[in-house]
Design an enzyme around this catalytic site. Structure first.
Site, PDB file in Angstrom:
ATOM      1  N   GLU A 227     -18.456  26.698   3.072  1.00 37.34           N
ATOM      2  CA  GLU A 227     -18.664  26.204   4.439  1.00 37.34           C
ATOM      3  C   GLU A 227     -17.874  24.937   4.735  1.00 37.34           C
ATOM      4  O   GLU A 227     -17.784  24.511   5.878  1.00 37.34           O
ATOM      5  CB  GLU A 227     -20.146  25.914   4.732  1.00 37.34           C
ATOM      6  CG  GLU A 227     -21.080  27.079   4.591  1.00 37.34           C
ATOM      7  CD  GLU A 227     -22.530  26.698   4.917  1.00 37.34           C
ATOM      8  OE1 GLU A 227     -22.770  25.535   5.323  1.00 37.34           O
ATOM      9  OE2 GLU A 227     -23.409  27.564   4.751  1.00 37.34           O
TER      10      GLU A 227
ATOM     11  N   GLU B 223     -15.212  27.606   5.539  1.00 35.17           N
ATOM     12  CA  GLU B 223     -15.065  29.047   5.741  1.00 35.17           C
ATOM     13  C   GLU B 223     -16.421  29.734   5.695  1.00 35.17           C
ATOM     14  O   GLU B 223     -17.386  29.222   5.143  1.00 35.17           O
ATOM     15  CB  GLU B 223     -14.138  29.672   4.693  1.00 35.17           C
ATOM     16  CG  GLU B 223     -14.282  29.151   3.284  1.00 35.17           C
ATOM     17  CD  GLU B 223     -15.607  29.418   2.631  1.00 35.17           C
ATOM     18  OE1 GLU B 223     -16.171  30.522   2.829  1.00 35.17           O
ATOM     19  OE2 GLU B 223     -16.109  28.538   1.912  1.00 35.17           O
TER      20      GLU B 223
END
Length: 353
Positions: free
Chosen positions: A321, A178
């Site tokens: 991430e 994300e």
């Protein structure tokens, strides 16, 4: 709204229990290898889980992808992050050009990075970007609902559809990633609403805020909870009022992976917020999840315990991430190689205890 909610229910109904016969076959193989039973710990557990997920005693897990969902957050107006909101679109372009930490780690793990704009507050264009923008960022949850129920469901559908397309092309393992400045704030709010924690227990430093801003962030989350009155018995209500578009997208990734009999490796705090919502929406998806690591973000341990997951590794990471999840890909490769390459007591002529 009813039709969209039914759609989520139909997705949940596609998730089948793990294949117990495949798990028994995998366990029998593990127990026949030249080692004391269970001595490889979580590697053995991962091998058996992968068998149950896929229905194959020794599945091919070589096709892997980390799906990075990106979205902005209106709550950044409250000053909850050390970084400005403009960093979200800037980092999306960094992912797409291959320069972020998750790109480096994914290359090393032989995994694809798939970046999805589900709610970035900017106009982005890139040949490798999957553009599925529901809206340009959420509203400020400290003043009202972050998004509508319909928008949350639409974002879930985005994640599901991305996984469906990749699974059709042969991907067997997915990781949750994300990007969204401010997203530890809605994640903490989700944990409080669904896990029963206090703001002091759930709200962490995110991008590295100081003590004064941490106290402010806790108060912002308290205000969001009070203003919205999200119903803990209704995970979609919690997601819509307190969540983020990228978090909702990851809910869809998790549900989609489970529905397509694929393993989903959960990253850190934000990904685990999505996993918690997914588990409440469809408890049958939980056995398809593998927790990659324990984040340094406050509340992550409690988040995983609430879901019923145990992390594979402890690396003192808090980047997000999908970085921790991609690191865990190496352990999955190790588990698969043990299953395929290690000698049995019989083949090696070793006496069994």
């Amino acid at each position: 709204m009813t039709n969209m909610a039914n759609e989520i229910r139909e997705i949940a109904e596609r998730i089948l229990p793990l294949d117990e016969e495949a798990m028994r076959a995998a366990q029998a193989r593990l127990d026949s290898l030249t080692k004391p039973p269970g001595s490889l710990g979580k590697l053995e557990a991962a091998a058996a889980q992968a068998a149950g997920v896929t229905g194959e005693a020794m599945p091919d897990l070589s096709r892997k992808a980390v799906i990075v969902m990106a979205g902005d957050h209106g709550v950044c107006e409250e000053g909850v992050s050390a970084f400005p909101a403009e960093v979200t679109p800037q980092m999306v372009l960094n992912f797409l050009s291959g320069g972020a930490a998750v790109n480096v780690l994914a290359r090393h793990a032989g995994a694809d990075v798939v970046c999805v704009d589900v709610g970035v507050n900017a106009d982005l264009s890139h040949p490798r970007l999957i553009s599925r923008k529901i809206r340009r960022g959420t509203a400020n949850m400290a003043r009202g609902p972050a998004m509508s129920r319909e928008e949350a469901i639409a974002a879930i559908r985005v994640g599901y559809d991305v996984v469906a397309e990749l699974a059709e092309a042969g991907t067997r393992v997915f990781a949750t990633g994300e990007m969204g400045i401010g997203n530890t704030t809605p994640s903490a709010a989700i944990l409080i609403a669904l896990g029963g924690l206090t703001p002091e227990q759930a709200v962490g430093r995110g991008t590295g805020i100081d003590d004064e801003r941490l106290l402010h962030k806790q108060r912002v989350v308290e205000r969001a909870l009070a203003v919205n009155g999200a119903d803990p018995a209704d995970p979609l209500d919690v997601l819509a009022k307190l969540g983020g578009l990228e978090i909702a997208g990851l809910v869809g990734v998790i549900l989609g992976a489970a529905a397509h009999r694929s393993l989903v490796v959960v990253d850190g705090f934000i990904s685990s917020a999505a996993a918690l919502v997914a588990a409440r929406l469809a408890p049958a998806c939980t056995p398809y999840m593998l927790a990659s690591h324990l984040s340094l973000e406050q509340g992550h341990r409690s988040m995983l315990e609430t879901i019923g997951l145990s992390p594979m590794i402890h690396m003192d990471m808090r980047l997000g991430e999908g970085t921790g999840a991609v690191l865990a890909f190496h352990f999955l490769d190790a588990a698969a190689n043990i299953m395929r390459e290690m000698a049995t007591f019989e083949s090696a002529g070793v006496s069994q205890g």
